[in-house]
Design a protein around this motif. Structure first.
Motif, short mmCIF file in Angstrom:
data_model
loop_
_atom_site.label_atom_id
_atom_site.label_comp_id
_atom_site.label_asym_id
_atom_site.label_seq_id
_atom_site.Cartn_x
_atom_site.Cartn_y
_atom_site.Cartn_z
N TYR A 32 0.71 -1.18 -0.11
CA TYR A 32 0.11 0.03 0.04
C TYR A 32 0.74 1.26 0.22
O TYR A 32 1.87 1.37 0.87
N ALA A 33 0.43 2.23 -0.70
CA ALA A 33 0.81 3.59 -0.54
C ALA A 33 0.14 4.18 0.51
O ALA A 33 -1.23 3.77 0.75
N MET A 34 0.80 5.31 1.08
CA MET A 34 -0.09 5.86 2.43
C MET A 34 0.11 7.18 2.18
O MET A 34 1.00 7.69 1.86
N GLY A 35 -0.95 7.99 2.72
CA GLY A 35 -1.08 9.43 2.88
C GLY A 35 -1.62 9.97 4.41
O GLY A 35 -2.43 9.06 4.80
N TRP A 36 -1.51 11.05 4.66
CA TRP A 36 -1.77 11.75 5.64
C TRP A 36 -2.62 13.07 5.27
O TRP A 36 -2.07 13.53 4.50
N VAL A 48 -1.73 16.14 3.23
CA VAL A 48 -0.36 16.61 4.24
C VAL A 48 0.72 15.96 3.64
O VAL A 48 1.73 16.52 3.27
N ALA A 49 0.93 14.81 3.48
CA ALA A 49 1.86 13.91 3.00
C ALA A 49 1.51 12.68 2.44
O ALA A 49 0.59 12.23 3.03
N GLY A 56 10.27 5.28 -1.56
CA GLY A 56 11.32 5.91 -2.32
C GLY A 56 10.69 7.22 -3.16
O GLY A 56 11.51 8.16 -3.43
N SER A 57 9.33 7.48 -2.83
CA SER A 57 8.72 8.61 -3.28
C SER A 57 7.74 9.18 -2.09
O SER A 57 6.89 8.60 -1.72
N VAL A 58 8.17 10.46 -1.69
CA VAL A 58 7.48 11.13 -0.92
C VAL A 58 7.12 12.45 -1.17
O VAL A 58 7.66 13.08 -2.07
N HIS A 59 5.88 12.97 -0.62
CA HIS A 59 5.33 14.35 -1.13
C HIS A 59 4.72 15.11 0.08
O HIS A 59 4.33 14.32 0.99
N ALA A 98 -4.74 4.77 2.86
CA ALA A 98 -3.99 3.77 2.25
C ALA A 98 -4.75 3.07 0.95
O ALA A 98 -6.06 3.39 0.69
N ASP A 99 -3.90 3.00 -0.14
CA ASP A 99 -4.51 2.45 -1.20
C ASP A 99 -3.46 1.63 -2.12
O ASP A 99 -2.10 1.95 -1.72
N LEU A 100 -3.75 0.59 -2.96
CA LEU A 100 -2.87 -0.05 -3.45
C LEU A 100 -2.28 0.62 -4.57
O LEU A 100 -1.07 0.67 -4.74
N ALA A 101 -2.91 1.65 -5.37
CA ALA A 101 -2.43 2.26 -6.24
C ALA A 101 -2.94 3.65 -6.49
O ALA A 101 -3.91 3.70 -7.42
N PRO A 102 -2.88 4.59 -5.65
CA PRO A 102 -3.55 5.94 -5.99
C PRO A 102 -3.08 6.67 -7.21
O PRO A 102 -1.81 6.36 -7.68
N LYS A 103 -3.92 7.35 -7.81
CA LYS A 103 -3.34 7.82 -9.13
C LYS A 103 -2.32 9.07 -8.96
O LYS A 103 -1.55 9.35 -9.99
N SER A 104 -2.38 9.59 -7.74
CA SER A 104 -1.43 10.59 -7.53
C SER A 104 -1.23 10.71 -6.00
O SER A 104 -1.79 9.73 -5.37
N PRO A 105 0.02 11.47 -5.57
CA PRO A 105 0.18 11.27 -4.33
C PRO A 105 -0.91 11.80 -3.23
O PRO A 105 -1.01 11.42 -2.24
N MET A 106 -1.90 12.44 -4.18
CA MET A 106 -2.91 13.07 -3.19
C MET A 106 -4.20 12.27 -3.04
O MET A 106 -5.18 12.55 -2.67
N GLY A 107 -4.17 11.14 -4.02
CA GLY A 107 -4.94 10.27 -3.89
C GLY A 107 -5.66 9.81 -5.32
O GLY A 107 -4.95 10.16 -6.34
N PRO A 108 -6.82 9.13 -5.30
CA PRO A 108 -7.73 8.84 -4.24
C PRO A 108 -7.05 7.88 -3.53
O PRO A 108 -6.29 6.80 -4.02
N TYR A 109 -7.74 7.63 -2.14
CA TYR A 109 -7.14 6.37 -1.20
C TYR A 109 -8.48 5.84 -0.94
O TYR A 109 -9.55 6.34 -0.52
N ASN A 110 -8.39 4.42 -1.27
CA ASN A 110 -9.55 3.47 -0.93
C ASN A 110 -9.85 3.39 0.85
O ASN A 110 -10.91 3.24 1.13
#
Length: 122
Positions: A32-36, A48-49, A56-59, A98-110
């Motif tokens: 999972y990719a993960m966002g706050w 937020v992030a 390897g990729s953070v935003h 969290a999401d398996l493959a968000p389209k962008s760092p900002m989401g969407p997250y499932n």
């Protein structure tokens, strides 16, 4: 089914630090990719992030760059948001997603957690 649980939010004085944690449980075999995100009273939820599965990729949002650091421990299925130099405007409910493959760092997250309250006093 995936569950996310945040912790670490509390009342802190301006200039202080907090570390938020997010633990994923349930379907943990996937990557999972993960966002706050955060939502202040009367405002829309904002990014937020984020961090990729590999790390390897953070935003970061411009408002937190240089102050917040996102990290993850894939083995523990845990992610963290280290928040330094906190400001009253950082006051919000913080959510991990969290999401398996968000389209962008900002989401969407499932998948979303229930949130943890961060309050920064001036």
């Amino acid at each position: 089914q995936v569950q996310l649980a945040e912790s670490g939010g509390e009342l802190v004085q301006a200039g202080g630090s907090l570390r938020l944690s997010c633990v994923l449980s349930g379907r943990t075999v996937s990557r999972y990719a993960m966002g706050w995100f955060r939502q202040a009273p009367g405002k829309e939820r904002e990014f937020v992030a984020s961090i990729s599965w590999t790390g390897g990729s953070v935003h970061y949002a411009d408002s937190v760059k240089g102050r917040f650091t996102i990290s993850g421990d894939n083995g523990q299925r845990a992610w963290y948001l280290q928040m330094n130099s906190l400001k009253p405007e950082d006051t919000a409910v913080y959510y991990c997603a969290a999401d398996l493959a968000p389209k962008s760092p900002m989401g969407p997250y499932n998948y979303w957690g229930q949130g943890t309250q961060v309050t920064v006093s001036s």
